[in-house]
Design a protein around this motif. Structure first.
Motif, PDB file in Angstrom:
ATOM      1  N   ALA A 321     -10.534  30.427 -25.759  1.00  0.00           N
ATOM      2  CA  ALA A 321      -9.123  30.468 -25.381  1.00  0.00           C
ATOM      3  C   ALA A 321      -8.895  31.237 -24.092  1.00  0.00           C
ATOM      4  N   ASP A 322      -9.775  32.193 -23.773  1.00  0.00           N
ATOM      5  CA  ASP A 322      -9.587  32.987 -22.564  1.00  0.00           C
ATOM      6  C   ASP A 322     -10.307  32.412 -21.349  1.00  0.00           C
ATOM      7  N   THR A 323     -10.762  31.147 -21.436  1.00  0.00           N
ATOM      8  CA  THR A 323     -11.384  30.485 -20.292  1.00  0.00           C
ATOM      9  C   THR A 323     -10.428  30.495 -19.107  1.00  0.00           C
ATOM     10  N   LEU A 324     -10.916  30.898 -17.942  1.00  0.00           N
ATOM     11  CA  LEU A 324     -10.093  30.917 -16.740  1.00  0.00           C
ATOM     12  C   LEU A 324      -9.955  29.494 -16.212  1.00  0.00           C
ATOM     13  N   LEU A 325      -8.700  29.024 -16.138  1.00  0.00           N
ATOM     14  CA  LEU A 325      -8.411  27.649 -15.737  1.00  0.00           C
ATOM     15  C   LEU A 325      -7.316  27.609 -14.696  1.00  0.00           C
ATOM     16  N   GLN A 326      -7.306  26.525 -13.919  1.00  0.00           N
ATOM     17  CA  GLN A 326      -6.161  26.211 -13.064  1.00  0.00           C
ATOM     18  C   GLN A 326      -5.747  24.777 -13.328  1.00  0.00           C
ATOM     19  N   HIS A 327      -4.513  24.453 -12.945  1.00  0.00           N
ATOM     20  CA  HIS A 327      -3.999  23.114 -13.225  1.00  0.00           C
ATOM     21  C   HIS A 327      -4.891  22.019 -12.665  1.00  0.00           C
ATOM     22  N   ILE A 328      -5.444  22.250 -11.490  1.00  0.00           N
ATOM     23  CA  ILE A 328      -6.271  21.198 -10.886  1.00  0.00           C
ATOM     24  C   ILE A 328      -7.564  20.978 -11.671  1.00  0.00           C
ATOM     25  N   ASP A 329      -8.022  21.978 -12.419  1.00  0.00           N
ATOM     26  CA  ASP A 329      -9.197  21.795 -13.272  1.00  0.00           C
ATOM     27  C   ASP A 329      -8.870  20.850 -14.428  1.00  0.00           C
ATOM     28  N   VAL A 330      -7.710  21.058 -15.033  1.00  0.00           N
ATOM     29  CA  VAL A 330      -7.306  20.219 -16.164  1.00  0.00           C
ATOM     30  C   VAL A 330      -7.012  18.798 -15.687  1.00  0.00           C
ATOM     31  N   MET A 331      -6.350  18.667 -14.534  1.00  0.00           N
ATOM     32  CA  MET A 331      -6.054  17.331 -14.013  1.00  0.00           C
ATOM     33  C   MET A 331      -7.347  16.595 -13.656  1.00  0.00           C
ATOM     34  N   GLN A 332      -8.323  17.315 -13.140  1.00  0.00           N
ATOM     35  CA  GLN A 332      -9.607  16.692 -12.838  1.00  0.00           C
ATOM     36  C   GLN A 332     -10.282  16.204 -14.116  1.00  0.00           C
ATOM     37  N   ALA A 333     -10.226  17.024 -15.179  1.00  0.00           N
ATOM     38  CA  ALA A 333     -10.802  16.624 -16.465  1.00  0.00           C
ATOM     39  C   ALA A 333     -10.109  15.369 -17.000  1.00  0.00           C
ATOM     40  N   LEU A 334      -8.795  15.266 -16.789  1.00  0.00           N
ATOM     41  CA  LEU A 334      -8.053  14.087 -17.250  1.00  0.00           C
ATOM     42  C   LEU A 334      -8.487  12.835 -16.499  1.00  0.00           C
ATOM     43  N   LEU A 335      -8.684  12.943 -15.204  1.00  0.00           N
ATOM     44  CA  LEU A 335      -9.121  11.794 -14.418  1.00  0.00           C
ATOM     45  C   LEU A 335     -10.510  11.340 -14.847  1.00  0.00           C
ATOM     46  N   LEU A 336     -11.398  12.289 -15.101  1.00  0.00           N
ATOM     47  CA  LEU A 336     -12.735  11.928 -15.570  1.00  0.00           C
ATOM     48  C   LEU A 336     -12.656  11.277 -16.945  1.00  0.00           C
ATOM     49  N   GLU A 337     -11.781  11.797 -17.811  1.00  0.00           N
ATOM     50  CA  GLU A 337     -11.595  11.210 -19.133  1.00  0.00           C
ATOM     51  C   GLU A 337     -11.051   9.785 -19.024  1.00  0.00           C
ATOM     52  N   ALA A 338     -10.272   9.535 -17.971  1.00  0.00           N
ATOM     53  CA  ALA A 338      -9.678   8.215 -17.760  1.00  0.00           C
ATOM     54  C   ALA A 338     -10.651   7.220 -17.153  1.00  0.00           C
ATOM     55  N   GLY A 339     -11.839   7.706 -16.765  1.00  0.00           N
ATOM     56  CA  GLY A 339     -12.844   6.787 -16.255  1.00  0.00           C
ATOM     57  C   GLY A 339     -13.218   6.963 -14.806  1.00  0.00           C
ATOM     58  N   ALA A 340     -12.642   7.962 -14.135  1.00  0.00           N
ATOM     59  CA  ALA A 340     -13.011   8.206 -12.740  1.00  0.00           C
ATOM     60  C   ALA A 340     -14.451   8.706 -12.668  1.00  0.00           C
ATOM     61  N   SER A 341     -15.169   8.285 -11.657  1.00  0.00           N
ATOM     62  CA  SER A 341     -16.506   8.814 -11.430  1.00  0.00           C
ATOM     63  C   SER A 341     -16.396  10.079 -10.590  1.00  0.00           C
ATOM     64  N   PRO A 342     -17.322  11.016 -10.740  1.00  0.00           N
ATOM     65  CA  PRO A 342     -17.256  12.229  -9.916  1.00  0.00           C
ATOM     66  C   PRO A 342     -17.205  11.929  -8.427  1.00  0.00           C
ATOM     67  N   ASP A 343     -17.912  10.892  -7.994  1.00  0.00           N
ATOM     68  CA  ASP A 343     -17.925  10.553  -6.569  1.00  0.00           C
ATOM     69  C   ASP A 343     -16.559  10.093  -6.081  1.00  0.00           C
ATOM     70  N   SER A 344     -15.776   9.486  -6.983  1.00  0.00           N
ATOM     71  CA  SER A 344     -14.465   8.977  -6.579  1.00  0.00           C
ATOM     72  C   SER A 344     -13.446  10.087  -6.409  1.00  0.00           C
ATOM     73  N   LEU A 345     -13.781  11.297  -6.849  1.00  0.00           N
ATOM     74  CA  LEU A 345     -12.848  12.416  -6.764  1.00  0.00           C
ATOM     75  C   LEU A 345     -13.116  13.282  -5.536  1.00  0.00           C
ATOM     76  N   ASP A 346     -13.678  12.675  -4.508  1.00  0.00           N
ATOM     77  CA  ASP A 346     -13.899  13.387  -3.252  1.00  0.00           C
ATOM     78  C   ASP A 346     -12.566  13.923  -2.730  1.00  0.00           C
ATOM     79  N   GLY A 347     -12.523  15.202  -2.391  1.00  0.00           N
ATOM     80  CA  GLY A 347     -11.288  15.824  -1.934  1.00  0.00           C
ATOM     81  C   GLY A 347     -10.540  16.543  -3.031  1.00  0.00           C
ATOM     82  N   PHE A 348     -10.851  16.259  -4.280  1.00  0.00           N
ATOM     83  CA  PHE A 348     -10.240  16.976  -5.396  1.00  0.00           C
ATOM     84  C   PHE A 348     -10.887  18.355  -5.488  1.00  0.00           C
ATOM     85  N   GLN A 349     -10.090  19.396  -5.700  1.00  0.00           N
ATOM     86  CA  GLN A 349     -10.604  20.759  -5.585  1.00  0.00           C
ATOM     87  C   GLN A 349     -10.683  21.508  -6.915  1.00  0.00           C
ATOM     88  N   GLY A 350     -10.630  20.767  -8.024  1.00  0.00           N
ATOM     89  CA  GLY A 350     -10.777  21.400  -9.318  1.00  0.00           C
ATOM     90  C   GLY A 350     -12.230  21.730  -9.635  1.00  0.00           C
TER      91      GLY A 350
END
Length: 473
Positions: A321-350
């Protein structure tokens, strides 16, 4: 029906983590968020750190996956630069239908944050009828005690979150049976000042007050509506005022949590298929800490540490529960869950909290925001001491035990939870560690983007923002 999960991201304006039920020694303001977090697929994170201390740069970071000093929106840019892709565009590329509902004009067409959404609605008082429709308005009128200040002409007594959420529910109903997954982003007013909870929530935390509820609400609204004046005076409140502000702010938190629970139950009553639900804050509010009322000037934890409750996102399941997170980390996880490949997230800073867990979180505040606040404060008190705040671009690098501030004026180090005592000289090795980590973080953020595009807002939008305490052109 798609095997990709639907995703709902619910942003609550001005809610701070330490006023939720998940925080130690806090009032039980958010039992519904706690309940969602306690479900089998739920989780609450206590160290979610926002990227900024007000809505425009914070939402811009959520909706681009980049830091404020990169996208510049709400710092030196009035509008999101065209060359920065939005989260909505990325979800669209993955085959998602994208829908947005916002109650804040800083998250709208006017700032470019609606780019990429198939549907985007700003619920603004100038066009309630055309946006939400007659039926929703009639339902709202019949429930003014539950959702607002009752039959009063005082506009600062009315909360319109119900209108936005009823529209969001209508969108959800339309997605039933679709083969296409959806991404929905909803930004509600939450606990935004002025602190005037609906009638049915005003007595929630008034038992210990040495004044009536009516007196407390009058005090809280008057003081929070004049937050620049309060900050100019250093928030030198009496105990009576302090207690009234706390009770009414927590009452708003309780109301906000109530509709979170209602919304969550409603989406689960529909035939939508697997759906990830995220509820968080864009920033918090200070109630006198750091001599500030509202969200301005500071990067104190009361502003940048917000609740983060996630349900149905497997990649974050079972993290502490005390994991240090930022919104862009969670949004990045959502995109990966939705099927994005890591390479397609170039420029994402999570960052991936499992493979690349955070040691530090970065928050930023621009100089324009600082200048606006100082100008307003000096109108109330020309002798106000502005030296206690950093001018220019201010950065806060937060770990779990320390927070490091950096601006052109120099550096400060705080040992949390104390954010008043500068311990830079007492912990030279920690200061050196944070200074090096800050330089690395800024290098990772990269070159700032800028645009000359000017924001265009109607007079009604400006009036609505003024009701919320914003200073507009």
């Amino acid at each position: 029906m798609s095997t990709q999960p639907n995703i709902i991201w619910l942003t609550l304006d001005s809610v701070r983590a330490d006023r939720t039920s998940m925080a130690p020694e806090a009032r039980d303001t958010t039992p519904n968020m706690q309940r969602i977090a306690n479900l089998a697929d739920g989780q609450a994170f206590t160290n979610c750190i926002t990227h900024a201390m007000w809505s425009l740069p914070s939402d811009a970071s959520m909706l681009t996956g980049t830091y404020p000093s990169y996208h510049g929106t709400g710092l030196w840019n009035e509008v999101l630069p065209e060359e920065i892709p939005t989260v909505a565009e990325r979800f669209s590329d993955l085959g998602y239908h994208t829908a947005g509902v916002s109650q804040n004009a800083y998250c709208s067409d006017s700032t470019g944050l609606s780019r990429g959404f198939d549907q985007f609605d700003l619920v603004n008082k100038s066009d309630f009828l055309s946006t939400v429709g007659v039926r929703t308005l009639l339902k709202y009128a019949l429930k003014l005690r539950t959702h607002s200040g009752g039959y009063t002409l005082s506009t600062d007594q009315h909360r319109t979150d119900y209108l936005a959420l009823d529209l969001a529910k209508r969108r959800l109903r339309s997605f039933q049976g679709s083969e296409e997954p959806f991404f929905m982003f909803v930004h509600t007013l939450g606990a935004h000042l002025p602190y005037a909870p609906p009638l049915s929530f005003r007595d929630t935390f008034t038992d210990t007050l040495e004044q009536t509820t009516d007196e407390a609400i009058e005090t809280a609204v008057e003081v929070s509506s004049n937050h620049y004046r309060s900050t100019a005076s250093g928030c030198d409140f009496s105990d009576r005022t302090d207690n009234a502000l706390a009770a009414m702010y927590d009452g708003l938190m309780s109301y906000t949590d109530w509709y979170v629970g209602q919304f969550f139950e409603y989406l689960n009553s529909l035939d939508l298929g697997p759906t990830v639900f995220v509820v968080t804050g864009d920033h918090g509010d200070l109630l006198g800490e750091d001599d500030v009322l509202g969200h301005q000037l500071s990067l104190h934890d009361g502003l940048v540490n917000v609740p983060m409750v996630v349900h149905g996102l497997q990649s974050l399941a079972d993290l502490p529960a005390d994991t240090l997170l930022q919104h862009i980390d969670v949004m990045q996880a959502l995109l990966l869950e939705a099927g994005a490949s890591p390479d397609s997230l170039d420029g994402f800073q999570g960052q991936d909290p499992r493979a690349d867990p955070r040691t530090y979180a970065l928050s930023q505040r621009g100089n324009d925001t600082y200048e606006t606040a100082i100008t307003q404060m000096t109108e109330h008190d020309p002798t106000v001491d502005t030296d206690r705040y950093h001018s220019g671009l201010l950065h806060a690098l937060r770990g779990k035990r320390f927070k490091f501030l950096q601006s052109e004026q120099g550096s400060q180090l705080y040992k949390l939870p104390d954010e008043q005592t500068d311990v830079l000289e007492l912990y030279p090795s920690v200061a050196a560690e944070y200074r090096a980590a800050f330089e690395e973080a800024i290098n990772r953020v990269g070159e700032s983007q800028s645009t000359d595009t000017q924001r265009t807002m109607t007079d009604e939008m400006k009036d609505h923002l003024a009701d919320l305490g914003y200073v507009t052109d």
